[in-house]
Design a protein around this motif. Sequence first.
Motif, short mmCIF file in Angstrom:
data_model
loop_
_atom_site.label_atom_id
_atom_site.label_comp_id
_atom_site.label_asym_id
_atom_site.label_seq_id
_atom_site.Cartn_x
_atom_site.Cartn_y
_atom_site.Cartn_z
N UNK A 12 92.56 -22.65 9.68
CA UNK A 12 93.51 -22.17 10.69
C UNK A 12 94.94 -22.50 10.26
N UNK A 13 95.87 -21.65 10.67
CA UNK A 13 97.29 -21.88 10.41
C UNK A 13 97.87 -22.65 11.60
N UNK A 14 98.39 -23.84 11.31
CA UNK A 14 99.02 -24.63 12.37
C UNK A 14 100.53 -24.54 12.23
N UNK A 15 101.22 -24.51 13.37
CA UNK A 15 102.67 -24.42 13.33
C UNK A 15 103.32 -25.21 14.45
N UNK A 16 104.43 -25.87 14.12
CA UNK A 16 105.22 -26.56 15.13
C UNK A 16 106.66 -26.07 15.06
N UNK A 17 107.20 -25.65 16.21
CA UNK A 17 108.62 -25.32 16.32
C UNK A 17 109.32 -26.67 16.53
N UNK A 18 110.12 -27.09 15.53
CA UNK A 18 110.68 -28.44 15.53
C UNK A 18 111.73 -28.79 16.56
N UNK A 19 112.19 -27.79 17.33
CA UNK A 19 113.17 -28.08 18.37
C UNK A 19 113.37 -26.84 19.21
N UNK A 20 112.65 -26.77 20.34
CA UNK A 20 112.59 -25.53 21.11
C UNK A 20 113.47 -25.57 22.35
N UNK A 21 114.09 -26.70 22.61
CA UNK A 21 114.86 -26.86 23.86
C UNK A 21 116.23 -26.20 23.80
N UNK A 22 116.58 -25.54 24.91
CA UNK A 22 117.91 -24.90 24.99
C UNK A 22 118.92 -25.81 25.69
#
Length: 251
Positions: free
Chosen positions: A155-165
């Motif tokens: 499986x491809x795992x992904x993390x958006x390292x900073x999603x806060x606005x």
Amino acid sequence: MNKYIKPSKLIGNLYFAGTYEASTHLIDTGDGLILIDPGYFESLFMVINNIWELGFNPKDIKYILVSHAHSDHMDATDELVKLTGAKTFIGEDDLPLLTGEIYHFPIRPFKPDVLIKDGDIISLGNTKIKCIKTPGHTKGTISFFFDIEEKGNVYKAGMFGGAGCNTLVKKFLDKNCLPYESRNLFLQSVERLLKEKVDVFVGNHVQNNNTDKKIELLEKSDINPFIDSTEWQKFLLERKERIKEIINNNE
Ligand SMILES: [Zn+2]
């Protein structure tokens, strides 16, 4: 500390060792541990205890990756390095936050060993982590992508390292003399991330992917709730709408 999260194996060689307030993930590479985001300084004792509870020795942490230079992701880094001797990694453009040249929030800085550049691959044991620069939340925010194997499937795992606005609203930018351009950079980062295929969305915060609820489900079910190839896109499209709203209304 308003909520406890049981340290858990999420899928394959990926583990959650964090707290409700700050997510910490561990990858068992077979040749040492990679830890993503040590979290707050004040909760390091909990993270250390969680790592033991997962059956690992904190001394086996070889790499510490920091998604971005905010206290909830990195304040424990310096202390964790003292305990483990691990090598530290952070996005090159977050160095000015560590040195105080740019200010967002009070932080406990550390001295990074490696400054991550766009497209860098961080390798250890059986794991290769692709790093993508995703500026916006901070200038040097890095998103991480890696393969996870479970029951013969990859499986491809992904993390958006900073999603806060939260760092992109007018009040915050004006207060800290930060450029409005950060908003457009965030939008471009989201567009770029939308092109990545992700089957396992790894939360940079518990709220990103409902880590806590999924851990509870995982205990009751044979189906792993962390495998969901629609969640990444859905989350990013919601982020895209939010940043467009901020730009259009100059919030
Ligand atoms: Zn942050």
